[in-house]
Design an enzyme around this catalytic site. Structure first.
Site, PDB file in Angstrom:
ATOM      1  N   GLU A 176       0.803  -1.235   0.000  1.00  0.00           N
ATOM      2  CA  GLU A 176       0.000   0.000   0.000  1.00  0.00           C
ATOM      3  C   GLU A 176       0.833   1.281   0.000  1.00  0.00           C
ATOM      4  O   GLU A 176       0.609   2.176   0.808  1.00  0.00           O
ATOM      5  CB  GLU A 176      -0.950  -0.011   1.207  1.00  0.00           C
ATOM      6  CG  GLU A 176      -1.836  -1.247   1.252  1.00  0.00           C
ATOM      7  CD  GLU A 176      -2.809  -1.249   2.422  1.00  0.00           C
ATOM      8  OE1 GLU A 176      -2.724  -0.354   3.280  1.00  0.00           O
ATOM      9  OE2 GLU A 176      -3.662  -2.146   2.462  1.00  0.00           O
ATOM     10  N   ASN A 235       2.010  -5.177  -3.159  1.00  0.00           N
ATOM     11  CA  ASN A 235       0.614  -5.499  -2.838  1.00  0.00           C
ATOM     12  C   ASN A 235      -0.170  -4.221  -2.522  1.00  0.00           C
ATOM     13  O   ASN A 235       0.297  -3.372  -1.762  1.00  0.00           O
ATOM     14  CB  ASN A 235       0.628  -6.421  -1.601  1.00  0.00           C
ATOM     15  CG  ASN A 235      -0.719  -7.005  -1.248  1.00  0.00           C
ATOM     16  OD1 ASN A 235      -1.377  -7.618  -2.089  1.00  0.00           O
ATOM     17  ND2 ASN A 235      -1.131  -6.839   0.001  1.00  0.00           N
ATOM     18  N   HIS A 275     -10.303  -6.179  -1.699  1.00  0.00           N
ATOM     19  CA  HIS A 275     -11.308  -5.917  -0.656  1.00  0.00           C
ATOM     20  C   HIS A 275     -12.451  -5.158  -1.319  1.00  0.00           C
ATOM     21  O   HIS A 275     -12.244  -4.055  -1.826  1.00  0.00           O
ATOM     22  CB  HIS A 275     -10.719  -5.063   0.471  1.00  0.00           C
ATOM     23  CG  HIS A 275      -9.670  -5.765   1.267  1.00  0.00           C
ATOM     24  ND1 HIS A 275      -9.962  -6.860   2.055  1.00  0.00           N
ATOM     25  CD2 HIS A 275      -8.348  -5.543   1.394  1.00  0.00           C
ATOM     26  CE1 HIS A 275      -8.843  -7.270   2.646  1.00  0.00           C
ATOM     27  NE2 HIS A 275      -7.854  -6.494   2.263  1.00  0.00           N
ATOM     28  N   GLU A 288      -6.280 -10.662  -1.023  1.00  0.00           N
ATOM     29  CA  GLU A 288      -7.042 -10.425   0.221  1.00  0.00           C
ATOM     30  C   GLU A 288      -8.535 -10.313  -0.055  1.00  0.00           C
ATOM     31  O   GLU A 288      -9.234  -9.470   0.508  1.00  0.00           O
ATOM     32  CB  GLU A 288      -6.539  -9.138   0.902  1.00  0.00           C
ATOM     33  CG  GLU A 288      -5.035  -9.128   1.134  1.00  0.00           C
ATOM     34  CD  GLU A 288      -4.533  -7.924   1.926  1.00  0.00           C
ATOM     35  OE1 GLU A 288      -5.352  -7.173   2.466  1.00  0.00           O
ATOM     36  OE2 GLU A 288      -3.300  -7.761   1.997  1.00  0.00           O
ATOM     37  N   ASP A 324     -12.347 -10.213  -0.089  1.00  0.00           N
ATOM     38  CA  ASP A 324     -13.586 -10.377   0.680  1.00  0.00           C
ATOM     39  C   ASP A 324     -14.591  -9.408   0.075  1.00  0.00           C
ATOM     40  O   ASP A 324     -14.222  -8.407  -0.529  1.00  0.00           O
ATOM     41  CB  ASP A 324     -13.422 -10.203   2.199  1.00  0.00           C
ATOM     42  CG  ASP A 324     -12.555  -9.039   2.625  1.00  0.00           C
ATOM     43  OD1 ASP A 324     -12.349  -8.111   1.809  1.00  0.00           O
ATOM     44  OD2 ASP A 324     -12.108  -9.025   3.780  1.00  0.00           O
TER      45      ASP A 324
HETATM   46  C1  XIL Z   1      -5.761  -6.038   8.599  1.00  0.00           C
HETATM   47  C2  XIL Z   1      -6.142  -7.181   9.527  1.00  0.00           C
HETATM   48  O1  XIL Z   1      -7.135  -7.953   8.901  1.00  0.00           O
HETATM   49  C3  XIL Z   1      -6.625  -6.624  10.834  1.00  0.00           C
HETATM   50  O2  XIL Z   1      -6.846  -7.679  11.755  1.00  0.00           O
HETATM   51  C4  XIL Z   1      -5.606  -5.650  11.404  1.00  0.00           C
HETATM   52  O3  XIL Z   1      -6.142  -5.045  12.545  1.00  0.00           O
HETATM   53  C5  XIL Z   1      -5.261  -4.586  10.392  1.00  0.00           C
HETATM   54  O4  XIL Z   1      -4.805  -5.190   9.206  1.00  0.00           O
HETATM   55  N1  XIL Z   1      -4.718  -4.577   3.857  1.00  0.00           N
HETATM   56  C6  XIL Z   1      -3.710  -5.397   4.266  1.00  0.00           C
HETATM   57  C7  XIL Z   1      -3.905  -6.241   5.461  1.00  0.00           C
HETATM   58  O5  XIL Z   1      -2.699  -5.522   3.580  1.00  0.00           O
HETATM   59  O6  XIL Z   1      -2.708  -6.444   6.175  1.00  0.00           O
HETATM   60  C8  XIL Z   1      -4.949  -5.653   6.382  1.00  0.00           C
HETATM   61  O7  XIL Z   1      -5.181  -6.580   7.434  1.00  0.00           O
HETATM   62  C9  XIL Z   1      -6.214  -5.358   5.621  1.00  0.00           C
HETATM   63  C10 XIL Z   1      -5.948  -4.332   4.548  1.00  0.00           C
END
Ligand code: XIL
Length: 375
Positions: free
Chosen positions: A167, A215, A251, A281, A283
């Site tokens: 990020e 990522n 996401h 990731e 969802d």
């Molecule tokens: C999130 C976790 O799911 C949480 O439990 C934590 O509090 C914060 O991080 N992008 C990412 C992940 O790359 O590492 C993040 O994970 C969600 C967004």
């Protein structure tokens, strides 16, 4: 984290009987008894077509039989949701703790799964000793270099791919201000992606065999942010900076506005640069009730269609070699917290570990796809 005896037996299957609305029991059968009539798993379908199918995990749940059994049965890839991040692995300067992350890697090895490492450089979720340490760029550079050497070195040969930088770009495609870039940075402030280049080189040296990924989120389609990442990867490849892949987090907080139509074109342009693409990731949030369950059941079908579309795009693109969800079960997901309780239920398994329509959609895509050779 003690794992149950059951979960040490990857060949055993479990069948869940639903007694009442929310009461279920787990019954484990021996391998012989399960072979007959046992449904094929998602990981079997994924392996057949050369895709790693994964989930983000929290090793604190490994002692919960349905969690461990669902994970081992359905996925052939794991990524620690939090326990490879800085607060867990370097809780104090120079003091490393790999206990929780080791539990994830041990679980993966017991169940013949691969491990994605996540992550080494991120602007947020860093320990206070680091963010409030008033370090000079030279000190920060030494701290980060050491962290990468220790963590990547510890997992050399056991973590097959790392999210090296997470990020780093904003929505307009500019580099975010961060401790690593320019606040104060590791000595390359104002130098664009030079700081990212440096950490990719450190990671390569720490484990020459691990795949190295950049990522990010909201970069699934063609937009200003994915353009910036594309330009960086193109430049890195042209100059021999080690980078092997791009992670598209996926996401999806609002499927009415999230534009996936240019996902295939975006994946194709990264593929043309010679890097792999992982969905890292995924969802898909839907409105939830206070107990975390879906508020509107038709949403589950719409959610499944989003999963189907993303899985199909991955399957159709040979460079897409990984498809991962941000968790195993709706019981444990970051989404409700991230939306102040409004949305969640974004994964393939519900709170009781029952497969959702989204699972069936991904399963169907994988099982209908022609086999492809492993990269
Ligand atoms: C999130 C976790 O799911 C949480 O439990 C934590 O509090 C914060 O991080 N992008 C990412 C992940 O790359 O590492 C993040 O994970 C969600 C967004």
């Amino acid at each position: 984290m003690p794992e149950t005896e059951l979960t040490g037996q990857p060949r055993k299957r479990f069948v869940r009987f639903r007694l009442f609305a929310s009461v279920s029991i787990v019954v484990v059968f021996g391998a012989a008894g399960s072979a007959r009539g046992a449904a094929p798993s998602l990981r079997e379908q994924a392996a057949r077509i050369g895709i790693q199918v994964g989930a983000a995990v929290n090793p604190a749940h490994f002692s919960e039989p349905p969690y461990a059994l669902t994970l081992a049965r359905e996925f052939n890839l794991v990524e620690p949701e939090n326990v490879m991040k800085w607060p867990a692995t370097e809780p104090a300067r120079g003091l490393f703790n790999f206990e929780a992350a080791d539990a994830v890697v041990a679980f993966a090895e017991r169940h013949r799964m691969k491990v994605r490492g996540h992550n080494l450089v991120w602007s947020v979720h860093n320990p206070a000793w680091l963010t409030q340490g008033q370090f000079t760029p030279q000190q920060l550079s030494a701290i980060l270099h050491n962290h990468i050497l220790r963590e990547v070195g510890h997992y050399a040969g056991r973590v097959f791919a790392w999210d090296v930088v997470n990020e780093a770009f904003d929505a307009r495609g500019n580099l975010k201000h961060s401790i690593w870039y320019d606040q104060p940075g590791i000595g390359l402030a104002g130098g664009g992606s030079a700081y990212i280049e440096r950490v990719f080189r450190w990671a390569r040296a720490a484990d020459p065999k691990a795949l190295l990924f950049y990522n990010d989120y909201d970069v699934e389609g063609l937009n200003a942010k994915s353009d910036a990442i594309y330009a960086m990867v193109k430049d890195f490849k042209a100059r021999g900076v080690p980078i092997d892949g791009v992670g598209l987090q996926m996401h999806i907080f609002n499927f009415d506005t999230h534009n996936l139509s240019s996902l295939p074109a975006n994946m194709a342009r990264f593929a043309a640069l010679g890097v792999q693409v992982h969905i890292t990731e995924m969802d898909v949030a839907i409105p939830i009730r206070t107990d975390g369950r879906p508020a509107n059941l038709p949403d589950l079908r719409r959610q499944a269609e989003i999963y189907r579309q993303v899985a199909a795009s991955c399957v159709a693109q040979p460079a897409c070699t990984g498809f991962q969800t941000w968790g195993v079960t709706d019981r444990y997901s970051w989404m409700p917290a991230a939306t102040k309780g409004r949305a969640g239920a974004g994964l393939l398994f519900d709170q009781d570990y029952a497969a959702k329509p989204a699972y069936r959609a991904v399963f169907d895509v994988f099982s209908n796809a022609p086999a492809r050779s492993k990269r």
